[in-house]
Scaffold this active site. Structure first.
Site, PDB file in Angstrom:
ATOM      1  N   CYS A 108       0.549  -1.194  -0.100  1.00 31.39           N
ATOM      2  CA  CYS A 108      -0.272  -0.150  -0.354  1.00 31.39           C
ATOM      3  C   CYS A 108       1.085   0.740  -0.253  1.00 31.39           C
ATOM      4  O   CYS A 108       1.934   0.932   0.089  1.00 31.39           O
ATOM      5  CB  CYS A 108      -1.142  -0.322   1.099  1.00 31.39           C
ATOM      6  SG  CYS A 108      -1.929   1.069   1.066  1.00 31.39           S
ATOM      7  N   CYS A 115      -0.068   1.039  10.395  1.00 31.20           N
ATOM      8  CA  CYS A 115      -0.372  -0.219   9.969  1.00 31.20           C
ATOM      9  C   CYS A 115       0.822  -0.719   9.161  1.00 31.20           C
ATOM     10  O   CYS A 115       1.383  -0.361   8.605  1.00 31.20           O
ATOM     11  CB  CYS A 115      -1.004   0.821   8.610  1.00 31.20           C
ATOM     12  SG  CYS A 115      -2.048  -0.805   7.901  1.00 31.20           S
ATOM     13  N   CYS A 343      -6.565  -6.581  11.241  1.00 36.64           N
ATOM     14  CA  CYS A 343      -7.064  -4.928  10.571  1.00 36.64           C
ATOM     15  C   CYS A 343      -5.605  -3.878  10.711  1.00 36.64           C
ATOM     16  O   CYS A 343      -5.190  -4.445  11.939  1.00 36.64           O
ATOM     17  CB  CYS A 343      -7.787  -4.507  11.369  1.00 36.64           C
ATOM     18  SG  CYS A 343      -9.774  -3.996  10.826  1.00 36.64           S
TER      19      CYS A 343
END
Ligand code: SAH
Length: 355
Positions: A108, A115, A343
């Protein structure tokens, strides 16, 4: 060069075939009893044989599945044709059906501070075939009563969330093709699919005026309603993000807001970073100026970062503040953190089979 899609390969092989053949095929791809080209019995045998020789039945060439200790979460690492790896997750949902969490990119580019996927950087976007095949992978897994667990047999995939690796709106066309394909060929309805985005404003604008974009649910990863804190957590954010998001959300809710449609704000709970009373108040003010917003608080899942998960009583206090001010709020249940499937924990290292 981007490899040809299955549809392009089919059209090149059979240029004179009518579109209805492709429709039959697309349907067969999602038929749980059809396992390979030979099983697509609506097609003439010579055609099936040719297809089997020329086009792979699925877009991954290998898979490895990990199960959480309580067996309510499974994570698969799929190896693609170019050996890149992508992760996808299967989670039991409360109705004893299954939700799948799909990836839209390998890595990403957004670099959100908390993250794990952001640490990889962007390796490449997935093709529509590669995204839609994550559903086909789990469908086959459930159907085969995989790893001998009969309780999985015949189970249904009732929901899909784009909360795996990648930023779905940075891969707009492939995500759109995937959504349209699932909606035409599976029993998933648009309100059972959620696209989660960091909030790429120009693309959010574009989807409002795109008649082809299906009315799936949208979740915005807000993480702070305060521009400065948000920029620290989400580097792609800027000073005008919140006012511009507000404008967009008003348009979105005007177009789509009804009893079945709302907008979700996701909010990862980080100790002393975005979980104070001041942050709760700022978030409340934003939500109340919009209406039809659900807030999803996500307890931070451990990744290699400097952040700590907010303490339980802090999360409770934050939630109660929102509730008492009329905000619709829930705390997301953590699933699969023992197999790094929760997540923000999805990260693959090239060449290794394991995280
Ligand atoms: N690019 C998309 C999908 C990201 S994953 C997006 O930004 O929405 C889905 C959600 O998990 C996002 O809200 C993301 O910010 C959140 N997330 C990322 N890392 C996390 C972590 N370590 N703990 C909890 N949630 C995390």
């Amino acid at each position: 060069m981007t490899p040809l899609s299955r549809f392009e390969q089919f059209s090149a092989l059979f240029p004179n075939e009518k579109l209805f053949r492709w429709k039959q095929l697309s349907h067969a791809f999602f038929d749980p009893v059809v396992k390979n080209w030979q099983g697509v019995t609506v097609l003439p045998k010579p055609m099936r044989e040719e297809l089997a020789k020329q086009i792979p039945w699925v877009s991954y060439r290998d898979s490895k599945v990990f199960s959480s200790a309580n067996e309510d979460t499974y994570k698969a690492i799929l190896t693609l044709a170019d050996k890149k790896q992508v992760e996808t997750v299967l989670m039991a949902n409360k109705r004893d059906q299954w939700t799948i969490c799909v990836s839209s990119q390998v890595g990403c580019a957004m670099k959100c501070a908390f993250c794990a996927t952001g640490k990889m950087g962007l390796i490449r976007s997935l093709s529509a075939d590669e995204i839609m095949d994550q559903y086909r992978f789990w469908r086959a897994f459930l159907n085969e009563g995989a790893i001998g667990e009969s309780r999985l047999q015949g189970a249904r995939i009732s929901n899909v969330v784009f909360m795996g690796m990648g930023e779905p709106l940075a891969n707009y066309e492939a995500v759109k093709t995937t959504l349209k394909t699932w909606l035409s060929n599976t029993d998933l309805g648009p309100t059972h699919i959620t696209v989660s985005t960091v909030g790429v404003l120009p693309i959010l604008e574009k989807l409002l005026s795109d008649p082809e974009w299906p009315a799936v649910r949208m979740a915005i990863s807000l993480h702070s309603a305060d521009p400065k804190t948000r920029h620290e957590l989400v580097p792609s954010s800027h000073d005008l993000f919140i006012p511009q998001l507000k404008k967009w959300a008003k348009k979105y809710l005007k177009n789509l807001g009804n009893r079945r449609h709302h907008l979700t704000f996701e909010y990862v709970m980080l100790q002393n970073v975005n979980d104070t009373d001041h942050h709760a108040e700022t978030l409340t003010n934003l939500v109340r100026s919009l209406g039809q917003i659900k807030v999803n608080l996500i307890p931070y899942n451990f990744t290699d970062s400097e952040f700590q998960r907010s303490a339980d009583d802090r999360i409770e206090r934050f939630k109660t503040f929102l509730e008492t001010h009329g905000v619709d709020v829930m705390v997301r249940r953590t699933m699969g953190d023992d197999i790094a499937a929760a997540c923000g924990q999805l990260i693959t290292k090239e060449g290794s089979g394991r995280v």
